[in-house]
Design an enzyme around this catalytic site. Sequence first.
Site, PDB file in Angstrom:
ATOM      1  N   LYS A   1      41.059  35.802  30.936  1.00 59.09           N
ATOM      2  CA  LYS A   1      40.041  35.027  31.640  1.00 59.09           C
ATOM      3  C   LYS A   1      38.661  35.645  31.468  1.00 59.09           C
ATOM      4  CE  LYS A   1      39.265  33.115  36.319  1.00 59.09           C
ATOM      5  NZ  LYS A   1      39.805  33.097  37.698  1.00 59.09           N
TER       6      LYS A   1
ATOM      7  N   SER B   1      40.099  28.570  39.516  1.00 55.40           N
ATOM      8  CA  SER B   1      39.141  28.817  38.452  1.00 55.40           C
ATOM      9  C   SER B   1      39.760  29.323  37.151  1.00 55.40           C
ATOM     10  CB  SER B   1      38.113  29.856  38.935  1.00 55.40           C
ATOM     11  OG  SER B   1      38.754  31.093  39.237  1.00 55.40           O
TER      12      SER B   1
ATOM     13  N   SER C   1      43.332  30.825  42.521  1.00 61.59           N
ATOM     14  CA  SER C   1      42.832  30.484  41.191  1.00 61.59           C
ATOM     15  C   SER C   1      43.843  30.631  40.068  1.00 61.59           C
ATOM     16  CB  SER C   1      41.606  31.346  40.860  1.00 61.59           C
ATOM     17  OG  SER C   1      40.494  30.954  41.622  1.00 61.59           O
TER      18      SER C   1
END
Length: 455
Positions: free
Chosen positions: A77, A152, A176
Amino acid sequence: MTKPVNSAREIAADVTAGRTSAVETAKTALARIEAASALNAVVTIDPARTLADAAVVDERVRSGETMPLAGVPIIVKDNIWVAGWRITQGSRLFADFIAPRDAVAIERLRNAGAVIVGIGATSEFASKGVTTSRLYGPTRHPLDPALTPGGSSGGPAAAVAAGLVPLAIGTDAGGSSRRPPAHVGIAGFKPSYGAIPYGPGFAEPFFGLSVIAPIANDVADIALAFDVMAGADPRDPDSAAIAREADDIADLRIAFSPRLGLDVAVDDVVADGLVSTIRHLSAAGLHITHRDPLWPAGATEEAIMPLQHAGLAALYGDAFRKDPDVFDPDIAKQIERGLSWSGTDVAGALVASAAIANAFAAFFSEVDLLLTPTVPCVAWPFTQLGPDMIGGRAASPRAHAVFTPFVNHARLPAISIPCGTDGRGLPFGLQIITRRGEDRTLLRAARQIEITISE
């Protein structure tokens, strides 16, 4: 949506045995990423660096080294430091930032033979429930490009679900890395706070909440990645050793709470799917009772959101005052809100957070595992912060996130695994939660439940 033919476990076994090489495996992953560029799941690649890293893994194999993740391609990420890579947090403020070193978790993954093939999209500062940013644009759902995979960690989740890699690494400060996997039909694990060292890296707006979170097609690959990354490190004072798994999980006390004891809306297809799953698990021999946690008065996500807003304002308030247009408009609103909170408001949110943790502690003094929905709805258009309606009610922008944030505030481990789809084939997930520090017992139980659901 196609998934990798091989799991991380199988890739590592094949590379170790010489049936394939880390370089060839990395080339295949890079080709898949290129072919799936329309998803916008992977925002940065560096083929030369990736292939050089893979060649080093192949040399280590030839020298006789055994590595649990030998040659496994992974996506990381875009808010986790990877040395030498551009890591931006999805923000124009960091558009040219090159990470000076690896986070401890990434260092451990590399030592275990993993090969980083790309950086996965995140919303700006990992602070939205959809994966869009002004820097990179929207990440799309692998089943329907008009929809969001959630956020996210939408980029890492979409990359795994689309078959680009078998394993990705996200973060989770409020769900997330559980909600996006639930929306795309894979597994996502939020470890106990401190189980995996978090830095070195960016300053964190989610004080004491965010964790490194593995995402994969199944629980076994997640457990493999967790074992590689977990364990205390002196560079992270919050990191801690994690207990071994329970010898026997047959007698675990399991509870099912269809709405986590909250007055929240759930779509019928999700509610019915969860009930059907619980019936199936019960018929297979698991002893499951219906029981809700008892929350203190006023326990809502709204009560704890000042912590996120104030954290963003503390880190980026000065930059916002200078040029608010640099920010995603949704993040700008959060920063502006954070600048308006008083010290008493923030202290009140800390009190609410502690009360939620205490309520969970009381619940887990009498229960070993808690089963709940991960999400109350399936995926929605990426142009919206959330669906317009959930369960027949008008939905606020955060109504899709109701089942995950309390777990972070209690610092507990939780995992989402697939458990059904709606009439369009859009997935939703089952969330499994347990006491802090009992991550390996949770993973073992989740693997058993995953297998039982598939039977």
